[in-house]
Scaffold this motif. Sequence first.
Motif, PDB file in Angstrom:
ATOM      1  N   GLY A  99       0.773  -1.237   0.000  1.00  0.00           N
ATOM      2  CA  GLY A  99       0.000   0.000   0.000  1.00  0.00           C
ATOM      3  C   GLY A  99       0.804   1.285   0.000  1.00  0.00           C
ATOM      4  N   CYS A 100       2.075   1.218  -0.318  1.00  0.00           N
ATOM      5  CA  CYS A 100       2.887   2.439  -0.391  1.00  0.00           C
ATOM      6  C   CYS A 100       2.425   3.283  -1.581  1.00  0.00           C
ATOM      7  CB  CYS A 100       4.363   2.108  -0.561  1.00  0.00           C
ATOM      8  SG  CYS A 100       5.106   1.278   0.858  1.00  0.00           S
ATOM      9  N   TYR A 101       2.367   4.588  -1.396  1.00  0.00           N
ATOM     10  CA  TYR A 101       1.952   5.474  -2.476  1.00  0.00           C
ATOM     11  C   TYR A 101       3.124   5.807  -3.401  1.00  0.00           C
ATOM     12  CZ  TYR A 101       4.019   9.456   0.003  1.00  0.00           C
ATOM     13  OH  TYR A 101       4.892  10.315   0.627  1.00  0.00           O
ATOM     14  N   GLY A 102       4.353   5.562  -2.962  1.00  0.00           N
ATOM     15  CA  GLY A 102       5.519   5.862  -3.777  1.00  0.00           C
ATOM     16  C   GLY A 102       6.765   5.229  -3.194  1.00  0.00           C
ATOM     17  N   MET A 103       7.851   5.398  -3.928  1.00  0.00           N
ATOM     18  CA  MET A 103       9.146   4.879  -3.500  1.00  0.00           C
ATOM     19  C   MET A 103      10.181   5.926  -3.896  1.00  0.00           C
ATOM     20  SD  MET A 103      10.695   1.089  -4.225  1.00  0.00           S
ATOM     21  CE  MET A 103      11.557   1.202  -5.789  1.00  0.00           C
ATOM     22  N   TRP A 104      11.190   6.128  -3.046  1.00  0.00           N
ATOM     23  CA  TRP A 104      12.195   7.144  -3.358  1.00  0.00           C
ATOM     24  C   TRP A 104      13.582   6.697  -2.929  1.00  0.00           C
ATOM     25  CZ3 TRP A 104      14.995  10.031   0.323  1.00  0.00           C
ATOM     26  CH2 TRP A 104      14.605   9.856   1.636  1.00  0.00           C
ATOM     27  N   VAL A 105      14.572   7.338  -3.509  1.00  0.00           N
ATOM     28  CA  VAL A 105      15.975   7.065  -3.213  1.00  0.00           C
ATOM     29  C   VAL A 105      16.763   8.347  -3.428  1.00  0.00           C
ATOM     30  CG1 VAL A 105      16.565   6.339  -5.585  1.00  0.00           C
ATOM     31  CG2 VAL A 105      17.900   5.463  -3.661  1.00  0.00           C
ATOM     32  N   GLY A 106      17.837   8.488  -2.718  1.00  0.00           N
ATOM     33  CA  GLY A 106      18.773   9.577  -2.941  1.00  0.00           C
ATOM     34  C   GLY A 106      20.120   8.985  -3.342  1.00  0.00           C
ATOM     35  N   THR A 107      20.805   9.630  -4.248  1.00  0.00           N
ATOM     36  CA  THR A 107      22.142   9.191  -4.632  1.00  0.00           C
ATOM     37  C   THR A 107      22.950  10.404  -5.058  1.00  0.00           C
ATOM     38  OG1 THR A 107      23.395   7.547  -5.896  1.00  0.00           O
ATOM     39  CG2 THR A 107      21.628   8.696  -7.074  1.00  0.00           C
TER      40      THR A 107
END
Length: 142
Positions: A99-107
Amino acid sequence: MRIDRITEAAAVHAASELFDAPPLAEATERFLASPGHHLLMAYGETGLALGMISGVEMTHPDKGTEMFVYELSVAESARRQGVATALVTELAAIARRNGCYGMWVGTEPDNEAALGTYRKAGASEEAPFVLLNWDLLVEGER
């Protein structure tokens, strides 16, 4: 290639070369026992770990739950063979199911390999942001 959700510390320690530093026993157990923490490993035909990805579900009262891609690593011998993309895609599938509305990452802006992998797996770039960090360890702790 096979991707497994890791629930046992022995699998983490057996693939220690995929991590930035040797996994810490207590931290490994805590991560694996925490709901919303995910560790996936990709294995080759020989049973050797080719890569890993870790993700953490984060929930906020006014936003809901999103998946943070904590770390992605692929053994040098397995790079440019789709391992990283498969791991990111599988973590995104878990995020969707949960049920996550999004996914993110930093690089880092100059990490071309990471940027290429994330874009290939469907990520789009958002506005740049500034990362601020607190070093909370006292000298000599770890």
